[in-house]
Write a protein that holds these residues in place. Structure first.
Motif, mmCIF file in Angstrom:
data_model
loop_
_atom_site.group_PDB
_atom_site.id
_atom_site.type_symbol
_atom_site.label_atom_id
_atom_site.label_comp_id
_atom_site.label_asym_id
_atom_site.label_seq_id
_atom_site.Cartn_x
_atom_site.Cartn_y
_atom_site.Cartn_z
ATOM 1 N N UNK A 68 0.854 -1.189 0.000
ATOM 2 C CA UNK A 68 0.000 0.000 0.000
ATOM 3 C C UNK A 68 0.887 1.235 0.000
ATOM 4 N N UNK A 69 0.455 2.248 -0.735
ATOM 5 C CA UNK A 69 1.174 3.526 -0.770
ATOM 6 C C UNK A 69 0.159 4.629 -1.019
ATOM 7 N N UNK A 70 0.593 5.869 -0.839
ATOM 8 C CA UNK A 70 -0.318 6.985 -1.078
ATOM 9 C C UNK A 70 0.456 8.175 -1.607
ATOM 10 N N UNK A 71 -0.247 8.985 -2.368
ATOM 11 C CA UNK A 71 0.281 10.256 -2.869
ATOM 12 C C UNK A 71 -0.604 11.332 -2.265
ATOM 13 N N UNK A 72 -0.112 11.986 -1.246
ATOM 14 C CA UNK A 72 -0.937 12.961 -0.535
ATOM 15 C C UNK A 72 -1.326 14.142 -1.424
ATOM 16 N N UNK A 73 -0.448 14.548 -2.314
ATOM 17 C CA UNK A 73 -0.761 15.672 -3.195
ATOM 18 C C UNK A 73 -1.925 15.331 -4.127
ATOM 19 N N UNK A 74 -1.986 14.064 -4.534
ATOM 20 C CA UNK A 74 -3.059 13.629 -5.428
ATOM 21 C C UNK A 74 -4.252 13.068 -4.664
ATOM 22 N N UNK A 75 -4.146 12.999 -3.334
ATOM 23 C CA UNK A 75 -5.221 12.445 -2.512
ATOM 24 C C UNK A 75 -5.590 11.038 -2.997
ATOM 25 N N UNK A 76 -4.580 10.259 -3.285
ATOM 26 C CA UNK A 76 -4.790 8.942 -3.876
ATOM 27 C C UNK A 76 -4.034 7.876 -3.088
ATOM 28 N N UNK A 77 -4.677 6.734 -2.914
ATOM 29 C CA UNK A 77 -4.050 5.576 -2.290
ATOM 30 C C UNK A 77 -3.977 4.454 -3.327
ATOM 31 N N UNK A 78 -2.872 3.716 -3.277
ATOM 32 C CA UNK A 78 -2.633 2.641 -4.230
ATOM 33 C C UNK A 78 -2.473 1.313 -3.496
ATOM 34 N N UNK A 79 -2.738 0.244 -4.205
ATOM 35 C CA UNK A 79 -2.474 -1.084 -3.678
ATOM 36 C C UNK A 79 -1.875 -1.918 -4.802
ATOM 37 N N UNK A 80 -0.584 -2.215 -4.671
ATOM 38 C CA UNK A 80 0.077 -3.115 -5.607
ATOM 39 C C UNK A 80 -0.175 -4.535 -5.116
ATOM 40 N N UNK A 81 -0.778 -5.344 -5.954
ATOM 41 C CA UNK A 81 -1.095 -6.715 -5.557
ATOM 42 C C UNK A 81 -0.319 -7.649 -6.468
ATOM 43 N N UNK A 82 0.572 -8.412 -5.888
ATOM 44 C CA UNK A 82 1.444 -9.309 -6.634
ATOM 45 C C UNK A 82 1.222 -10.757 -6.200
ATOM 46 N N UNK A 83 1.684 -11.671 -7.046
ATOM 47 C CA UNK A 83 1.582 -13.104 -6.740
ATOM 48 C C UNK A 83 0.163 -13.454 -6.284
ATOM 49 N N UNK A 84 -0.811 -13.037 -7.082
ATOM 50 C CA UNK A 84 -2.210 -13.217 -6.701
ATOM 51 C C UNK A 84 -2.586 -14.688 -6.637
ATOM 52 N N UNK A 85 -3.465 -14.997 -5.721
ATOM 53 C CA UNK A 85 -3.968 -16.354 -5.508
ATOM 54 C C UNK A 85 -5.482 -16.355 -5.720
ATOM 55 N N UNK A 86 -6.052 -17.499 -6.060
ATOM 56 C CA UNK A 86 -7.517 -17.550 -6.225
ATOM 57 C C UNK A 86 -8.266 -17.049 -4.990
ATOM 58 N N UNK A 87 -7.704 -17.263 -3.817
ATOM 59 C CA UNK A 87 -8.380 -16.806 -2.595
ATOM 60 C C UNK A 87 -8.339 -15.294 -2.410
#
Length: 119
Positions: A68-87
Motif C-alpha cells: 500500500x502507498x499513497x500520494x498525498x498531493x493527489x489524494x490517492x491511495x494505491x495497492x500493488x497486488x502481486x503473486x495473486x492467488x484464487x483466494x
C-alpha cells in the motif's frame, strides 16, 4: 467527500494488478487510507492501511505480496497486488477518514473494484 476506485480485473494466479483510489470533494485533511475486501459469502476484511505519515499495516494473508502507498498531493491511495492467488478474489473497497473543509469528520468508502483470480 467521494472515493473513486479503479484497477481491478481478471488475472491468472501469480499475476499482478495495481489498484488506485482517488479522493475528491470538500477535503481539508485525510488521515488514514486503506483497502478492504469482501469475497462472496464472506464479511468485509481489512487488507492494508496507511496513515498520513506513511505507517502501514497489513493483513497476515497479504504480507509480502501486497504493498500500500499513497500520494498525498493527489489524494490517492494505491495497492500493488502481486503473486495473486484464487483466494484473493473479492471486491476491493477503499476507505479514508479525515476532516472536511467544514471541519466535520468523515469516514468514506469507495464503490469497490472487483478482482478475480483464476487458477
Amino acid at each position: 467527500v467521494q472515493l473513486q476506485a479503479s484497477g481491478g480485473g481478471l488475472v491468472q494466479a501469480g499475476g499482478s494488478l495495481r489498484l488506485s483510489c482517488a479522493a475528491s470533494g470538500s477535503i481539508f485533511s485525510i488521515n488514514a487510507m486503506g483497502w478492504y475486501r469482501q469475497a462472496p459469502g464472506k464479511v468485509r476484511e481489512l487488507v492494508a492501511t496507511i496513515t498520513s505519515g506513511g505507517r502501514t499495516n497489513y493483513a497476515d494473508s497479504v504480507k509480502g505480496r501486497f504493498t500500500i502507498s499513497r500520494d498525498n498531493a493527489k489524494k490517492t491511495v494505491y495497492l500493488e497486488v502481486n503473486n495473486l492467488r484464487p483466494e484473493d478474489t473479492a471486491v476491493y473497497y477503499c476507505n479514508a477518514d479525515g476532516l472536511t473543509t467544514y471541519f466535520r469528520s468523515y469516514n468514506q468508502w469507495g464503490q469497490g473494484t472487483e478482482v478475480t483470480v483464476s487458477s
